[in-house]
Design a protein around this motif. Sequence first.
Motif, short mmCIF file in Angstrom:
data_model
loop_
_atom_site.label_atom_id
_atom_site.label_comp_id
_atom_site.label_asym_id
_atom_site.label_seq_id
_atom_site.Cartn_x
_atom_site.Cartn_y
_atom_site.Cartn_z
N HIS A 61 0.86 -1.18 0.00
CA HIS A 61 0.00 0.00 0.00
C HIS A 61 0.90 1.23 0.00
O HIS A 61 1.94 1.24 0.63
CB HIS A 61 -0.83 -0.02 1.30
N MET A 63 2.17 4.55 1.34
CA MET A 63 2.09 5.08 2.69
C MET A 63 2.12 6.61 2.75
O MET A 63 2.01 7.19 3.83
CB MET A 63 3.23 4.50 3.54
N LEU A 210 0.87 -3.00 5.58
CA LEU A 210 0.45 -2.45 6.87
C LEU A 210 1.32 -3.01 7.99
O LEU A 210 1.74 -2.29 8.89
CB LEU A 210 -1.02 -2.78 7.12
N GLN A 275 -3.36 7.07 6.33
CA GLN A 275 -2.38 6.04 6.71
C GLN A 275 -1.87 6.47 8.10
O GLN A 275 -1.39 7.58 8.26
CB GLN A 275 -1.22 5.96 5.72
N ILE A 290 -4.38 1.35 7.16
CA ILE A 290 -4.28 1.86 5.80
C ILE A 290 -5.70 2.13 5.33
O ILE A 290 -6.65 1.46 5.75
CB ILE A 290 -3.56 0.85 4.86
#
Length: 308
Positions: A61, A63, A210, A275, A290
């Motif tokens: 993901h 960030m 995460l 985040q 997230i």
Amino acid sequence: SENVFTPAPSPESLGIPSQAILNFLQRIDAERINMHGFLLVRRNHIAAEGYWAPWSADRKHRMYSVSKSFVALAVGMMIDEGKLTLDTRVVDHFPDKLPAKLHRWVADATVRDLLMMATPHSSNSYTRDDPDWVWTFFNKHPSHPPGTIFAYDTAATVVLTATVERLAGMPFLDYMRPRFLDRIGFSPDAWCVRTPEGGSWGGSGVICTLRDMAKVALACLNSGLWGAERVLPEAYVHAATAKQIDNAILGNYGYGYQIWREKENGFSFRGMGSQYAICFPGKEFLFACIADTQGAPAGNPIPDVMWE
């Protein structure tokens, strides 16, 4: 240290009521918050973890500005190795990027000033169209002396990242791996978006899981320890997570070195779109998530839901 970050038999075994977690999830759902994943860690163990499809524990993901906190830790590792100091003037590392007439306020800016978002600029120096983002920092006309006011400025992190990468001779995540990231089980294929000039975009570009973000935060929560193993310099972690400059005028609780302060003696990594890694050393507790709340109604509701 192998017993760190393992799932607990139940939230209750860590002193967290399961009903509180269910209440949290029900309110996230009721408010239609676009969550992608959440993680609760207490006393070094996972109390609860969950993902919304198509997100999962092993899916990476973006960030966003959580990346800044990672860069600050790379700077701390450099300082610990004697390659840099908090009082180093950043211009000294970039003779090739300086204007013929260098403004004194830009010349005076130190590593410490940039870490605490107290640059001589009141706004970001680059736009997406600039070919060299580091260059813009040294060539923009400053608005005030460095070290005087908090003004959130991603260019500060871009310059800090470039400083680390010039000294290390490699991308900052690669530099952090042997001593820190590999030892906490950070994803070996995590990566960072690059700037137009080719460096890591440490201000916004880290792409990891995460769990990766939570592990980095947990090492900070534990003063640089991972189990019994020291992975980050203790004194620097304490300074980075402490209040170094005031930013209360915006409703905040202070700012450390690229790390935010929170109420109840907490600190946090924060990135655009919600985040978060929010740490409370006194409670041995860490909340991480997230999400994508860009374009949602004003405010950042996830911390409020977490607090309730």
